[in-house]
Design a protein around this motif. Structure first.
Motif, PDB file in Angstrom:
ATOM      1  N   VAL A 170      -9.321  -5.922   0.185  1.00  0.00           N
ATOM      2  CA  VAL A 170     -10.198  -5.170  -0.715  1.00  0.00           C
ATOM      3  C   VAL A 170      -9.380  -4.257  -1.629  1.00  0.00           C
ATOM      4  O   VAL A 170      -9.534  -4.271  -2.851  1.00  0.00           O
ATOM      5  CB  VAL A 170     -11.232  -4.350   0.095  1.00  0.00           C
ATOM      6  CG1 VAL A 170     -11.929  -3.326  -0.793  1.00  0.00           C
ATOM      7  CG2 VAL A 170     -12.255  -5.273   0.731  1.00  0.00           C
ATOM      8  N   THR A 217     -14.145   3.716   4.312  1.00  0.00           N
ATOM      9  CA  THR A 217     -13.616   3.065   5.524  1.00  0.00           C
ATOM     10  C   THR A 217     -12.406   2.213   5.183  1.00  0.00           C
ATOM     11  O   THR A 217     -11.445   2.156   5.952  1.00  0.00           O
ATOM     12  CB  THR A 217     -14.677   2.161   6.185  1.00  0.00           C
ATOM     13  OG1 THR A 217     -15.303   1.367   5.174  1.00  0.00           O
ATOM     14  CG2 THR A 217     -15.722   2.996   6.894  1.00  0.00           C
ATOM     15  N   THR A 218     -12.458   1.535   4.016  1.00  0.00           N
ATOM     16  CA  THR A 218     -11.328   0.718   3.583  1.00  0.00           C
ATOM     17  C   THR A 218     -10.075   1.580   3.479  1.00  0.00           C
ATOM     18  O   THR A 218      -9.022   1.245   4.031  1.00  0.00           O
ATOM     19  CB  THR A 218     -11.636   0.108   2.197  1.00  0.00           C
ATOM     20  OG1 THR A 218     -12.906  -0.531   2.255  1.00  0.00           O
ATOM     21  CG2 THR A 218     -10.581  -0.876   1.786  1.00  0.00           C
ATOM     22  N   PHE A 219     -10.213   2.694   2.789  1.00  0.00           N
ATOM     23  CA  PHE A 219      -9.073   3.581   2.602  1.00  0.00           C
ATOM     24  C   PHE A 219      -8.584   4.140   3.937  1.00  0.00           C
ATOM     25  O   PHE A 219      -7.382   4.191   4.207  1.00  0.00           O
ATOM     26  CB  PHE A 219      -9.462   4.727   1.652  1.00  0.00           C
ATOM     27  CG  PHE A 219      -8.341   5.655   1.340  1.00  0.00           C
ATOM     28  CD1 PHE A 219      -7.290   5.247   0.529  1.00  0.00           C
ATOM     29  CD2 PHE A 219      -8.319   6.941   1.847  1.00  0.00           C
ATOM     30  CE1 PHE A 219      -6.247   6.100   0.235  1.00  0.00           C
ATOM     31  CE2 PHE A 219      -7.271   7.804   1.556  1.00  0.00           C
ATOM     32  CZ  PHE A 219      -6.236   7.381   0.751  1.00  0.00           C
ATOM     33  N   LYS A 273      -8.984  -7.450   6.087  1.00  0.00           N
ATOM     34  CA  LYS A 273     -10.081  -7.344   5.138  1.00  0.00           C
ATOM     35  C   LYS A 273      -9.922  -6.096   4.273  1.00  0.00           C
ATOM     36  O   LYS A 273     -10.076  -6.139   3.055  1.00  0.00           O
ATOM     37  CB  LYS A 273     -11.389  -7.261   5.938  1.00  0.00           C
ATOM     38  CG  LYS A 273     -12.596  -7.870   5.255  1.00  0.00           C
ATOM     39  CD  LYS A 273     -13.868  -7.528   6.021  1.00  0.00           C
ATOM     40  CE  LYS A 273     -14.356  -8.646   6.911  1.00  0.00           C
ATOM     41  NZ  LYS A 273     -15.639  -8.304   7.578  1.00  0.00           N
ATOM     42  N   SER A 274      -9.601  -4.975   4.904  1.00  0.00           N
ATOM     43  CA  SER A 274      -9.534  -3.724   4.152  1.00  0.00           C
ATOM     44  C   SER A 274      -8.359  -3.742   3.170  1.00  0.00           C
ATOM     45  O   SER A 274      -8.457  -3.202   2.071  1.00  0.00           O
ATOM     46  CB  SER A 274      -9.444  -2.523   5.096  1.00  0.00           C
ATOM     47  OG  SER A 274      -8.187  -2.474   5.709  1.00  0.00           O
ATOM     48  N   TYR A 275      -7.253  -4.394   3.565  1.00  0.00           N
ATOM     49  CA  TYR A 275      -6.137  -4.475   2.625  1.00  0.00           C
ATOM     50  C   TYR A 275      -6.441  -5.432   1.473  1.00  0.00           C
ATOM     51  O   TYR A 275      -6.040  -5.192   0.333  1.00  0.00           O
ATOM     52  CB  TYR A 275      -4.836  -4.880   3.330  1.00  0.00           C
ATOM     53  CG  TYR A 275      -4.132  -3.711   3.962  1.00  0.00           C
ATOM     54  CD1 TYR A 275      -3.724  -2.632   3.192  1.00  0.00           C
ATOM     55  CD2 TYR A 275      -3.876  -3.679   5.322  1.00  0.00           C
ATOM     56  CE1 TYR A 275      -3.080  -1.549   3.762  1.00  0.00           C
ATOM     57  CE2 TYR A 275      -3.227  -2.595   5.897  1.00  0.00           C
ATOM     58  CZ  TYR A 275      -2.833  -1.541   5.123  1.00  0.00           C
ATOM     59  OH  TYR A 275      -2.195  -0.470   5.686  1.00  0.00           O
ATOM     60  N   PHE A 325       0.833  -1.200   0.000  1.00  0.00           N
ATOM     61  CA  PHE A 325       0.000   0.000   0.000  1.00  0.00           C
ATOM     62  C   PHE A 325       0.873   1.257   0.000  1.00  0.00           C
ATOM     63  O   PHE A 325       0.639   2.197  -0.772  1.00  0.00           O
ATOM     64  CB  PHE A 325      -0.923  -0.023   1.219  1.00  0.00           C
ATOM     65  CG  PHE A 325      -1.851   1.156   1.314  1.00  0.00           C
ATOM     66  CD1 PHE A 325      -2.879   1.325   0.408  1.00  0.00           C
ATOM     67  CD2 PHE A 325      -1.698   2.099   2.315  1.00  0.00           C
ATOM     68  CE1 PHE A 325      -3.739   2.415   0.492  1.00  0.00           C
ATOM     69  CE2 PHE A 325      -2.549   3.188   2.414  1.00  0.00           C
ATOM     70  CZ  PHE A 325      -3.574   3.339   1.495  1.00  0.00           C
ATOM     71  N   ILE A 358     -13.385   1.316  -3.574  1.00  0.00           N
ATOM     72  CA  ILE A 358     -12.975   0.490  -2.439  1.00  0.00           C
ATOM     73  C   ILE A 358     -13.690   0.936  -1.163  1.00  0.00           C
ATOM     74  O   ILE A 358     -13.699   0.224  -0.189  1.00  0.00           O
ATOM     75  CB  ILE A 358     -11.443   0.503  -2.223  1.00  0.00           C
ATOM     76  CG1 ILE A 358     -10.917   1.915  -1.964  1.00  0.00           C
ATOM     77  CG2 ILE A 358     -10.711  -0.139  -3.389  1.00  0.00           C
ATOM     78  CD1 ILE A 358      -9.480   1.949  -1.479  1.00  0.00           C
ATOM     79  N   ARG A 359     -14.275   2.120  -1.158  1.00  0.00           N
ATOM     80  CA  ARG A 359     -15.052   2.705  -0.048  1.00  0.00           C
ATOM     81  C   ARG A 359     -14.142   3.443   0.945  1.00  0.00           C
ATOM     82  O   ARG A 359     -12.994   3.070   1.180  1.00  0.00           O
ATOM     83  CB  ARG A 359     -15.895   1.648   0.708  1.00  0.00           C
ATOM     84  CG  ARG A 359     -16.579   0.636  -0.184  1.00  0.00           C
ATOM     85  CD  ARG A 359     -17.797   1.225  -0.893  1.00  0.00           C
ATOM     86  NE  ARG A 359     -18.097   0.557  -2.165  1.00  0.00           N
ATOM     87  CZ  ARG A 359     -19.052  -0.376  -2.339  1.00  0.00           C
ATOM     88  NH1 ARG A 359     -19.821  -0.731  -1.349  1.00  0.00           N
ATOM     89  NH2 ARG A 359     -19.257  -0.912  -3.527  1.00  0.00           N
ATOM     90  N   ILE A 408     -16.703  -2.535   5.898  1.00  0.00           N
ATOM     91  CA  ILE A 408     -15.627  -2.382   4.920  1.00  0.00           C
ATOM     92  C   ILE A 408     -16.112  -2.744   3.530  1.00  0.00           C
ATOM     93  O   ILE A 408     -16.874  -3.698   3.362  1.00  0.00           O
ATOM     94  CB  ILE A 408     -14.417  -3.241   5.316  1.00  0.00           C
ATOM     95  CG1 ILE A 408     -13.711  -2.598   6.494  1.00  0.00           C
ATOM     96  CG2 ILE A 408     -13.447  -3.411   4.162  1.00  0.00           C
ATOM     97  CD1 ILE A 408     -12.731  -3.484   7.157  1.00  0.00           C
ATOM     98  N   ILE A 458      -8.830   2.826   6.950  1.00  0.00           N
ATOM     99  CA  ILE A 458      -8.125   1.817   7.753  1.00  0.00           C
ATOM    100  C   ILE A 458      -6.764   1.517   7.134  1.00  0.00           C
ATOM    101  O   ILE A 458      -5.776   1.327   7.852  1.00  0.00           O
ATOM    102  CB  ILE A 458      -8.986   0.550   7.908  1.00  0.00           C
ATOM    103  CG1 ILE A 458     -10.205   0.894   8.772  1.00  0.00           C
ATOM    104  CG2 ILE A 458      -8.191  -0.584   8.544  1.00  0.00           C
ATOM    105  CD1 ILE A 458     -11.127  -0.254   9.022  1.00  0.00           C
ATOM    106  N   ASN A 459      -6.672   1.513   5.799  1.00  0.00           N
ATOM    107  CA  ASN A 459      -5.375   1.348   5.136  1.00  0.00           C
ATOM    108  C   ASN A 459      -4.395   2.423   5.607  1.00  0.00           C
ATOM    109  O   ASN A 459      -3.256   2.122   5.975  1.00  0.00           O
ATOM    110  CB  ASN A 459      -5.529   1.476   3.609  1.00  0.00           C
ATOM    111  CG  ASN A 459      -6.200   0.275   2.973  1.00  0.00           C
ATOM    112  OD1 ASN A 459      -6.569   0.295   1.817  1.00  0.00           O
ATOM    113  ND2 ASN A 459      -6.391  -0.768   3.739  1.00  0.00           N
ATOM    114  N   VAL A 460      -4.848   3.659   5.581  1.00  0.00           N
ATOM    115  CA  VAL A 460      -3.970   4.776   5.935  1.00  0.00           C
ATOM    116  C   VAL A 460      -3.629   4.748   7.427  1.00  0.00           C
ATOM    117  O   VAL A 460      -2.471   4.922   7.815  1.00  0.00           O
ATOM    118  CB  VAL A 460      -4.614   6.124   5.546  1.00  0.00           C
ATOM    119  CG1 VAL A 460      -3.805   7.294   6.090  1.00  0.00           C
ATOM    120  CG2 VAL A 460      -4.748   6.235   4.037  1.00  0.00           C
ATOM    121  N   ILE A 511      -8.576  -5.069   9.516  1.00  0.00           N
ATOM    122  CA  ILE A 511      -7.377  -4.531   8.871  1.00  0.00           C
ATOM    123  C   ILE A 511      -7.027  -5.372   7.649  1.00  0.00           C
ATOM    124  O   ILE A 511      -6.828  -4.862   6.552  1.00  0.00           O
ATOM    125  CB  ILE A 511      -6.188  -4.500   9.857  1.00  0.00           C
ATOM    126  CG1 ILE A 511      -6.474  -3.506  10.986  1.00  0.00           C
ATOM    127  CG2 ILE A 511      -4.902  -4.141   9.142  1.00  0.00           C
ATOM    128  CD1 ILE A 511      -5.447  -3.539  12.093  1.00  0.00           C
TER     129      ILE A 511
END
Ligand SMILES: [K+]
Ligand SMILES: [K+]
Lengths: 449, 449
Positions: free
Chosen positions: B357, B320-322, B353-355, A359, B317-318, A448, B324-326, B351
């Motif tokens: 995605v 919340t996904t972004f 899950k979001s990655y 990422f 990706i939405r 998510i 949590i990635n950040v 965490i």
């Protein structure tokens, strides 16, 4: 003395960064020496920093033509810098300490550990000695074979041996620099030179621990043969060769009606195979990448972004990172909670780590492309993306825009080569140290994607 | 009856996919009715599938000009499809069941749960009724305000009200379709129309649970006010508005010397703000995106890729996904093991899950760009990347290449719109069901990046 004291206050990641910066500084000075250059060659201070950063990070991008700029002394200095950068400044530093019979303290061990990504401290000194002798052995063998063979191409012994030595060092360290002025274009029909180069490229990029474990497997009689290879070695070797095959097939399919039109099957196969191997980190080339069509160039961008094995001379997000990303994706989509591979389970920590690496790399490269699409108004997006991936993957291939880059563009490429070689993890840990958990909050689920 | 039996054998994710495909099929048939079109309009079967998929996924990309193709009946059919797609096929299906006084079984509840990403089953029916009435209320208010206001622009009451109704539905469902033939270009100096449109776009894209929680906060006296908002609501709302501000500032900075040259500050601000809001999912436009320079277009690609909130009418990706990635990247680089935000800890599962995605989305979009760079030989890489991100983010903005796409290109965009709207998680779970852990292997560390 004060430098040494200061280092002791730094985390391993920070110290690595400092050492790399020092290496670039020293290389800039060495390469700027007037006695190393042809007197009429065009040369600026930014060129010096760029070539030094490119050489220390063994990327191979250059704003100037190496053979037109440097004389024989300059070429030897460049080889020395490639060697230093390729095998790892830490490794060589430790080796020098070893020779001086200086006892290696825990702090220094940790430094090397972070640089070569070793997860265990034990046997480190032995390991370093083995790595260095193995690499030198490979390089000397390559230099001897290529040097003798090059008598076919060059009129004098001196020239043939110099070209053989430089080619061997450049291939083994995956530096991608050339003193021919046009990479390996002149050997595009010489499959022997290509095979030797591919072997050297692979040995440099597959990862030192793989070499050591393989050597031990065959020559160390004490160790048990069962479960000999680590999960790391299995995973990176499998991914490394799988990506070479995917790259080769991809290039053949995408260029079948384009670049390979009218070429024989063995010509096409060697072009595709060599390009697939070199794209992952080497940066040497038997053809001008501009001759490929757009989908192939985009495929090469992806391969450069992934890069070579960790603990190798290579850059990019690294093979294990990509492999764990894909494995997690696969098992997760099948509803599995654990990631199993080669009869082992991957640690949850490593899964998050590998996604953080990808990422971050994606963010850094995207940001670089956006800025460069602003500063490099006359270059196509494809050329900029290719240059960015090449720098981050420390590959060194280019669509030819390197010498034309703006000052901002050159600095972005310098920083990307640095991050690519140091690795995203060390780069991230530059900014902070491990923190203990001081307080906790209740956990809560989030919706998510 | 046999269909119903079959559905019972599917996982929620698989059933959602089946329902979406059914919706596209029905919409294709409805939009293909000869009585819905102007007789001379060009119309092929692939156009029908494309527009149907675009309408069901509320993307707004179209291979034909809507106002030149459909008559008033066709426009009402299109509005119906947008409504159906926007609020969610499952939601509406459940509502119909509710009206018919049919008891909702656990299986049907699970279906809705996966579609709207709700993590708890309780109060689901009440929630659905609230969502639907809230959306309809918003749409009616928007239609009334815009319809009355449009008397300024259109000669008859009928025309003004039809334009007002369509504009309100298209904005609230974030569909991005227009019946003016040129989106909102004609209102580029009418800040009132733009403000109303932005409000409707945001209300549709910010996520239904946010709307419900906010409504409850102000109108439900029984519930405690402390800790009222969920972590999801806090995280998505913060990210949603942060990205709008970043987008606006980014556009202003990058276009200052280009598109905004010679324009007043309020003109520039409204162009940038509206574009930032619409890029995240709406797809309406007050300008031709081609007028922007390359870095801005790339920035818009990133914003479209991120998209809107989960459980909204949006794609990508939405947020919340972004987020949590950040957050993970930030805390990880500071050496922290736990991700804390808004006095809560994020679950480790979420965490990963979001990655997964983000990584899957990146792979799918990259692959699409590579294929389309092969099939769309006459389009620039930038146009292709923009089209791909627009389809995956179900945004519907375009650099104008949609009608010129090849057959393969059109199918890729259809599939991307589908994945973007269904969401990566449902898309992934299409292929498998949750598996129990049957056996374990020892864990082993791997060297990463
Ligand atoms: K290289
Ligand atoms: K849209």
């Amino acid at each position: 003395m004060s430098l040494k004291l200061k280092i002791r206050g730094l985390s391993p990641a920070q110290a690595i960064v400092v050492f790399y910066l020092l290496a670039v500084t020293v290389s800039t000075i060495l390469l700027s020496l007037p006695i190393a250059r042809h007197p009429k060659a065009h040369w600026s201070f930014l060129d010096a920093i760029f070539v030094a950063a490119s050489a220390v990070s063994v990327t191979g991008l250059s704003t100037v033509d190496i053979s037109e700029t440097f004389n024989t002394l300059g070429i030897f200095i460049l080889m020395f810098v490639l060697q230093f950068g390729g095998i790892g400044i830490m490794t060589l530093g430790t080796f020098i300490w070893l020779i001086l019979r200086k006892k290696i303290g825990l702090k220094e061990r940790q430094l090397i550990m972070t640089d070569q990504n070793q997860t265990s401290l034990s046997g480190l000194v032995r390991l370093l000695r083995e790595i260095l002798s193995l690499i030198l052995l490979i390089e000397l063998a390559g230099a001897a074979i290529l040097g003798l063979y090059f008598l076919k191409y060059y009129p004098t012994w001196e020239e043939a041996l110099l070209h053989g030595l430089f080619a061997s060092v450049s291939a083994t360290t995956n530096a991608g620099f050339d003193i021919t002025g046009s990479s390996l274009f002149m050997y595009k029909h010489d499959y022997f030179v290509q095979i030797i180069n591919m072997l050297l490229l692979i040995l440099g990029a597959i990862g030192f621990p793989v070499l050591i474990e393989t050597k031990d497997y065959f020559f160390n009689r004490k160790k048990p043969k069962r479960n000999h290879f680590s999960l790391y070695t299995k995973l990176t070797t499998f991914t490394f060769f799988a990506l070479i095959i995917i790259g080769t097939l991809g290039i053949i399919i995408l260029e079948w009606d384009h670049f390979f039109k009218g070429k024989s099957w063995h010509e096409s196969l060697f072009y595709a195979l060599f390009q697939s191997v070199t794209t992952r980190n080497g940066g040497l080339a038997t053809l001008d990448v501009n001759e490929f069509s757009r989908p192939t160039i985009l495929l090469l961008c992806v391969l450069m972004f992934i890069g070579a094995s960790p603990s190798s001379v290579g850059g990019g997000i690294r093979t294990t990172t990509f492999a764990i990303n894909v494995l997690t994706l696969y098992h997760f989509s099948r509803g599995r909670k654990t990631i199993k591979v080669f009869r082992r389970e991957v640690m949850e920590d490593d899964i998050i780590k590998s996604y953080v690496v990808s990422f971050t790399a994606f963010l850094i490269c995207s940001f670089s492309v956006i800025i460069m699409s602003y500063t490099e108004k006359h270059q196509s997006i494809l050329s900029i993306m290719f240059e960015v991936c090449s720098a981050f993957g420390t590959t060194g291939l280019s669509l030819g825009i390197t010498p034309e880059l703006s000052v901002v563009g050159k600095w972005i490429i310098i920083i990307l080569m640095f991050i690519g070689r140091v690795g995203i993890l060390s780069f991230l840990f530059m900014f902070g140290k491990e923190e203990a958990v001081k307080y906790r909050y209740p956990k809560e689920r989030v919706i998510i994607g």
